[in-house]
Design a protein around this motif. Sequence first.
Motif, short mmCIF file in Angstrom:
data_model
loop_
_atom_site.label_atom_id
_atom_site.label_comp_id
_atom_site.label_asym_id
_atom_site.label_seq_id
_atom_site.Cartn_x
_atom_site.Cartn_y
_atom_site.Cartn_z
N ASP A 1 2.66 9.46 7.03
CA ASP A 1 3.81 9.14 8.39
C ASP A 1 4.83 8.22 8.03
O ASP A 1 5.88 8.58 8.26
CB ASP A 1 3.08 8.44 10.00
CG ASP A 1 2.28 8.72 10.49
OD1 ASP A 1 2.20 10.53 10.48
OD2 ASP A 1 1.25 8.40 11.36
N TYR A 2 4.96 7.89 7.40
CA TYR A 2 6.02 6.91 6.80
C TYR A 2 6.93 7.39 5.63
O TYR A 2 8.10 7.48 6.42
CB TYR A 2 5.89 5.49 6.09
CG TYR A 2 6.48 4.72 5.60
CD1 TYR A 2 6.96 3.80 6.34
CD2 TYR A 2 6.77 5.29 4.19
CE1 TYR A 2 8.47 3.12 5.63
CE2 TYR A 2 8.02 4.13 3.10
CZ TYR A 2 8.53 2.88 4.10
OH TYR A 2 9.63 2.25 3.43
N LEU B 1 -2.62 -2.21 9.36
CA LEU B 1 -4.67 -2.20 8.41
C LEU B 1 -4.84 -2.89 7.19
O LEU B 1 -5.82 -3.24 7.26
CB LEU B 1 -3.90 -0.32 7.23
CG LEU B 1 -5.64 0.49 6.77
CD1 LEU B 1 -6.08 0.58 8.87
CD2 LEU B 1 -4.55 1.54 6.39
N LEU C 1 0.48 -0.92 -0.30
CA LEU C 1 -0.27 0.01 -0.18
C LEU C 1 0.65 1.21 0.38
O LEU C 1 0.44 2.06 -1.06
CB LEU C 1 -1.52 -0.13 1.39
CG LEU C 1 -2.12 0.95 1.15
CD1 LEU C 1 -3.49 0.55 0.32
CD2 LEU C 1 -2.75 0.93 2.36
N ILE C 2 1.90 1.24 0.42
CA ILE C 2 2.89 2.18 1.36
C ILE C 2 3.66 3.18 -0.57
O ILE C 2 2.56 3.89 -0.69
CB ILE C 2 4.53 2.28 1.56
CG1 ILE C 2 3.54 2.21 3.27
CG2 ILE C 2 5.61 3.19 1.78
CD1 ILE C 2 4.83 1.80 4.25
N GLN D 1 -7.11 7.18 7.35
CA GLN D 1 -5.93 5.55 7.60
C GLN D 1 -5.03 5.68 7.36
O GLN D 1 -4.21 6.23 7.66
CB GLN D 1 -6.61 4.70 8.15
CG GLN D 1 -7.57 4.00 9.43
CD GLN D 1 -9.09 4.30 8.42
OE1 GLN D 1 -9.47 4.50 7.25
NE2 GLN D 1 -10.36 3.56 9.30
N ALA D 2 -5.15 5.19 5.75
CA ALA D 2 -3.98 5.01 4.96
C ALA D 2 -3.47 6.69 4.63
O ALA D 2 -2.02 6.19 4.48
CB ALA D 2 -4.09 4.43 4.00
N SER E 1 10.84 5.33 13.98
CA SER E 1 9.75 6.35 13.48
C SER E 1 8.79 5.33 11.72
O SER E 1 7.86 5.12 11.69
CB SER E 1 9.86 7.21 13.17
OG SER E 1 9.11 8.25 12.23
N ALA E 2 10.10 5.14 10.57
CA ALA E 2 9.30 4.65 9.64
C ALA E 2 9.00 3.46 9.41
O ALA E 2 7.53 3.17 9.02
CB ALA E 2 10.90 4.89 8.22
N VAL F 1 -6.66 6.60 13.20
CA VAL F 1 -6.70 5.24 12.47
C VAL F 1 -7.54 4.25 12.81
O VAL F 1 -8.77 3.63 11.81
CB VAL F 1 -5.71 4.59 12.22
CG1 VAL F 1 -5.32 3.17 12.04
CG2 VAL F 1 -4.22 5.68 11.71
N HIS G 1 -1.65 14.17 4.64
CA HIS G 1 -2.67 14.96 5.56
C HIS G 1 -2.72 15.99 6.00
O HIS G 1 -4.46 16.15 6.50
CB HIS G 1 -1.15 14.78 7.57
CG HIS G 1 -0.91 14.18 7.35
ND1 HIS G 1 0.34 13.47 8.84
CD2 HIS G 1 -0.07 12.44 7.47
CE1 HIS G 1 0.82 12.39 8.94
NE2 HIS G 1 0.81 11.97 8.28
N VAL H 1 -3.03 8.87 6.86
CA VAL H 1 -2.43 9.02 7.54
C VAL H 1 -0.87 8.74 7.64
O VAL H 1 -0.08 9.72 8.23
CB VAL H 1 -3.51 9.10 9.20
CG1 VAL H 1 -2.24 9.81 10.30
CG2 VAL H 1 -4.38 10.01 8.66
N LEU H 2 -1.22 7.32 7.80
CA LEU H 2 -0.07 6.76 8.03
C LEU H 2 1.48 6.40 7.27
O LEU H 2 1.95 6.63 7.36
CB LEU H 2 -0.95 5.12 7.89
CG LEU H 2 -1.22 4.55 9.38
CD1 LEU H 2 -2.04 3.62 9.64
CD2 LEU H 2 -0.80 5.29 10.39
N VAL H 3 0.28 6.48 5.90
CA VAL H 3 1.73 6.22 4.36
C VAL H 3 2.19 8.32 5.01
O VAL H 3 3.49 8.06 4.53
CB VAL H 3 0.69 6.93 3.13
CG1 VAL H 3 2.24 7.19 2.44
CG2 VAL H 3 1.17 5.31 3.12
N LEU I 1 7.47 10.64 6.23
CA LEU I 1 7.99 11.70 7.23
C LEU I 1 9.08 11.00 7.79
O LEU I 1 10.28 11.48 7.98
CB LEU I 1 7.03 12.12 7.89
CG LEU I 1 7.88 13.48 8.67
CD1 LEU I 1 7.12 14.77 7.74
CD2 LEU I 1 6.41 13.48 9.76
N GLY I 2 8.76 9.71 8.28
CA GLY I 2 9.90 8.85 8.70
C GLY I 2 11.49 8.81 7.58
O GLY I 2 12.55 8.96 8.25
N ALA J 1 4.77 3.32 10.85
CA ALA J 1 4.18 3.54 10.34
C ALA J 1 4.18 2.26 9.55
O ALA J 1 2.77 2.17 9.09
CB ALA J 1 4.84 4.71 9.80
#
Lengths: 457, 457
Positions: A246-247, B283, A164-165, A239-240, B272-273, B220, A216, A242-244, A249-250, B276
């Motif tokens: 975050d990924y 998910l 998904l990422i 949801q995806a 962090s990565a 989420v 975001h 937000v989390l992607v 950003l990481g 996520a």
Amino acid sequence: MGEARVGDNSSRLMDLVGIDKNAARDHGERSFQDAHVAVGDKMLDSGLSEDRFQKGDQYRIVCPKKFFHVVRALPSTAGGGATGSLQVEAFHLFVKQLLPCPGRVSAILSAQIAIGVPVVALVASVSEKNAPQPSIQALVDLVSGGMDSVNQLILSKAGSNVDLIPEIAKHLISSGGKRLRPMLTLACADMFDYRGDGHVVLAASVEFMHTATLLHDDVVDESDMRRGKLAARKLWGNQASVLVGDYLLGQAFKMMVDVGSLEALRILSEASAIIAEGEVMQLGAAKNIATTEDQYLKVVDAKTAALFAAAAEVGPVIAGQNAVTKAAARNYGRELGLAFQLIDDALDYGGSSADLGKDIGDDFREGKITLPVVLAVSRGRHEERTFWQRCLEGNGIADGDLEEAIALMNKYDAIADTVDRARTFGDNALAALDQLPDGLHRDALADTVAFCISRVS
Amino acid sequence: MGEARVGDNSSRLMDLVGIDKNAARDHGERSFQDAHVAVGDKMLDSGLSEDRFQKGDQYRIVCPKKFFHVVRALPSTAGGGATGSLQVEAFHLFVKQLLPCPGRVSAILSAQIAIGVPVVALVASVSEKNAPQPSIQALVDLVSGGMDSVNQLILSKAGSNVDLIPEIAKHLISSGGKRLRPMLTLACADMFDYRGDGHVVLAASVEFMHTATLLHDDVVDESDMRRGKLAARKLWGNQASVLVGDYLLGQAFKMMVDVGSLEALRILSEASAIIAEGEVMQLGAAKNIATTEDQYLKVVDAKTAALFAAAAEVGPVIAGQNAVTKAAARNYGRELGLAFQLIDDALDYGGSSADLGKDIGDDFREGKITLPVVLAVSRGRHEERTFWQRCLEGNGIADGDLEEAIALMNKYDAIADTVDRARTFGDNALAALDQLPDGLHRDALADTVAFCISRVS
């Protein structure tokens, strides 16, 4: 008027049409009236078009979002069809280059047909030829080598075993952003003859930070569209997104750490916190017509200008320049960012010409408080507040409201003064450039300011 | 059975009751039947209770979430009322210490009454006295000085001129988390006689990363509650939760940069990565009963164990230790994180005793796929899949479904084997500790493993 220009020399290019500006939309309708319009169809990867066209072409995709409204205006028929010699089953149109001045070339378009099907490009309108326009082309050309590396790095770092990422990241990354921020980083390092690849990595980090913010933002704004495509949150869910985000950003921070410059890390992590702070500020101001000009400019300074400033500053940082130089690059970026956002704000209400097309009013429909609104409300009469309240604090607008809003803005010079403030920020950006070394890069950065402003002229 | 123990010696303590475990809930109902229950009332700051009790007390708030369900079970009346000599208008109850062993003290509770109103504490049940229990108290005591600094730093870095940010941050920060992760960082630096304050700053960064994850998780998961309080997203909206999470993450990176260790930055940005990535993986697995044990453990490894591992590893990193030592701390943290999460999973279905209280089934109701579910489904008969599908992939569960799920889990030893796997991870954590220096810190870290496991025994 009506002179045709070759917009693409790809072997896949099957047709090319030059048309008068006023006839552009009619022409589009005629050309594609038998086609099956499937914009946003999952089979289409809009990134393909950018890849295919950018390499050997004289044009870049500048602003696909701008064309989406035109695409929607095209009639859609259920089956496939023929258009001249083309078998068109599905297509997605892009503005390859949107030129700012009414009365000149206004848009060069390309159509991405489903894989294996021919591609068409068309010139929407040409009126005067060879008139020099403010352009970011000089910047694009100067950093094109570095940007190839940045784009490769972006694609590789957006990868993950979690399918998904890359799916979401590539959706957003390939959707045709200008990549102005990473170009600033490259140019502001290259102008000091920097010879490493740290600027490429930092530029990719900057773009990831920007992309994460967009993901975001869409959740926060509950946006349906992003750059003329369905927003990731509509396709994969909040949801995806937000989390992607975050990924990414990481991954951005990992890349920065790879570069090893604590100073660049400090600048970019500071920007990251400030951007989020600006977004929270904006949330507080959302749908609140009492927002003041000062409050709004603080939001823009944080949510937009901070990343432009950081993107420019890390150039001289990685190139080992002194504090004065770093501050100059930072100021340039910041002022450019402020100008850029205000011009965007003005464009959303048609800019100063108010005839750039049908793609206006998005901010208004979303209840966004931008500078034209702030100025019009603050200068308006008490009874006009009722109108603004209903439109921007209420639940939706009616036919004619946008026209009424623009009329009120023009009555109080709100759009013109927004552009005027943008010009002032642009002048500040040019003044900051004076402290950077003379040369091609500085000229290109100056052109970039002029280009940003000229979008409304 | 039924021996009373003084749970608090605060001058604000007005009453103290020792009761039999089985009578605990009945007792609670009697005690508070005339009180006006206002859980989640904005006037209450649950953090006050923790502050007030921790200083001179022998107990800490361990798990306020656990008691929420009991609170909800208490009858609520519209007006104020009297309970013995107490004038109670509003209160919020916490488990001050949840002890793991059935047949012993099972919970020590405290009630936070609205400011200016007396406080009551009660002992829910006591059966055996003076039996030594695995505890994190040794760890808490060892790092208490450092944790005071961490807590101060957290409150100061959660500040912002944008009011909403400290408001939300403090809501979450004060809601009584264990702060296990930052304690790991402090202990893993202190054990090498580290003499700077970098470990404090890194520990605060770790807690901010965790807090940001919780904020985004709630969005989420669409959670309504977090640690027994209304989730931030319910109070301030999803938008604010996303953005304040971003802000805290930005602040976390800024703090890490302040410490100046590129190695610690690399470890934490990598975490962090990965976190996520784990959340995106989860998910994908959500509401999918075909999730395998291997897939689920990968999720836990990423979303939970990665931060435990990083939190522990940065201790020896900042203390300048060698690669073997750093790897040992990392492995300890990782294995502890895995054990911790699996025990949480088991506890949500009542643990091995299945009688710890009414606060079970949250994961089940939210359709979360955890290891007890994975094991029960994979070992179950084909026709049982229909049940799991209806409960976990469908839209809600009916009365008796949770009991049926637990019965199926027990039929296939799914809960016991989850605990068993946790024990294995715990053993691995203890083995990793062998490579760290002998002493009080190592003993406390070993106790922490035993404590985590003992929560279900």
